[in-house]
Design an enzyme around this catalytic site. Structure first.
Site, PDB file in Angstrom:
ATOM      1  N   CYS A 136       0.829  -1.205   0.000  1.00 47.45           N
ATOM      2  CA  CYS A 136       0.000   0.000   0.000  1.00 47.45           C
ATOM      3  C   CYS A 136       0.862   1.252   0.000  1.00 47.45           C
ATOM      4  CB  CYS A 136      -0.903  -0.022   1.236  1.00 47.45           C
ATOM      5  SG  CYS A 136      -2.060   1.341   1.313  1.00 47.45           S
ATOM      6  N   HIS A 188      -8.498  -3.981  -3.155  1.00 45.60           N
ATOM      7  CA  HIS A 188      -7.695  -3.194  -2.211  1.00 45.60           C
ATOM      8  C   HIS A 188      -8.225  -1.755  -2.132  1.00 45.60           C
ATOM      9  CE1 HIS A 188      -3.639  -2.058  -0.426  1.00 45.60           C
ATOM     10  NE2 HIS A 188      -4.129  -0.879  -0.789  1.00 45.60           N
ATOM     11  N   GLU A 189      -8.514  -1.152  -3.291  1.00 48.49           N
ATOM     12  CA  GLU A 189      -8.984   0.239  -3.294  1.00 48.49           C
ATOM     13  C   GLU A 189     -10.395   0.361  -2.732  1.00 48.49           C
ATOM     14  OE1 GLU A 189      -6.726   2.476  -3.580  1.00 48.49           O
ATOM     15  OE2 GLU A 189      -5.346   0.911  -4.231  1.00 48.49           O
ATOM     16  N   HIS A 228     -10.119   0.452   0.879  1.00 45.98           N
ATOM     17  CA  HIS A 228      -9.789   1.801   1.369  1.00 45.98           C
ATOM     18  C   HIS A 228     -11.050   2.642   1.523  1.00 45.98           C
ATOM     19  CE1 HIS A 228      -5.534   2.245   1.896  1.00 45.98           C
ATOM     20  NE2 HIS A 228      -5.243   1.797   0.680  1.00 45.98           N
TER      21      HIS A 228
END
Length: 184
Positions: free
Chosen positions: A98, A141-142, A145
């Protein structure tokens, strides 16, 4: 070019752990500026994607460069507004890192092997697409977030975190954090 300061863990962890709100107004200057700031910031980094919370903005906006699979050509940056996963494949463990947690990596994060998602593009068009492999990992992953989840939360074994270290031979090697600093 307006490169924004990345939010770094751990001093800014609380900011990264908040869920982002949906973008309601697609036709405003702040959204266009946010998208450009994200693109400029990603361009200045070694990464495949970035989400708005990583520059301190709690809106459901991310930028991705698909084409991360070994046999693919990297695509231009794509803005994803209010992305959501419609369908996902079975989880597989693999690489994760990250921009907000620099120089910490793992090969132990479970993420879907493929994802079908829906989002709005920066021109207001609907995007519906299926991505596989590393592209699916990047997108998941995004979206994490945007939901206040860090890749560290998904680790199966916290001892499987690595950092690059320059060896005596001048070559960089990956060293397990659990072993970092131990004397032989």
């Amino acid at each position: 070019m307006a490169v924004k300061r990345l939010i770094y863990f751990p001093q800014d962890e609380a900011l990264l752990r908040r869920k982002s709100g949906r973008v309601a107004n697609l036709k405003n200057k702040r959204l266009k500026r946010l998208i450009q700031d994200l693109k400029d910031t990603l361009e200045s980094q070694r990464g495949a994607a970035i989400a708005a919370p990583q520059i301190g903005v709690r809106k459901r906006v991310a930028i991705a460069k698909f084409g991360q699979n070994d046999d693919a050509e990297e695509e231009p940056m794509l803005a994803l507004i209010n992305p959501e996963i419609i369908e996902a494949g079975e989880p597989e463990t693999g690489f994760d890192g990250c921009l907000s947690i620099p120089d910490i990596y793992t090969w132990d994060t479970p993420r879907p092997s493929w994802i079908r998602f829906r989002a709005t593009g920066e021109d207001g068009s609907e995007i519906t697409r299926r991505v596989e492999g590393m592209d699916a990992r990047v997108l998941h992953h995004e979206i994490d977030h945007l939901d206040g989840i860090l890749f560290l939360d998904r680790l199966q074994d916290p001892n499987e975190l690595y950092t690059p270290v320059e060896g005596e031979d001048g070559k960089t090697k990956m060293v397990r954090l659990a072993d970092f600093g131990r004397r032989s």
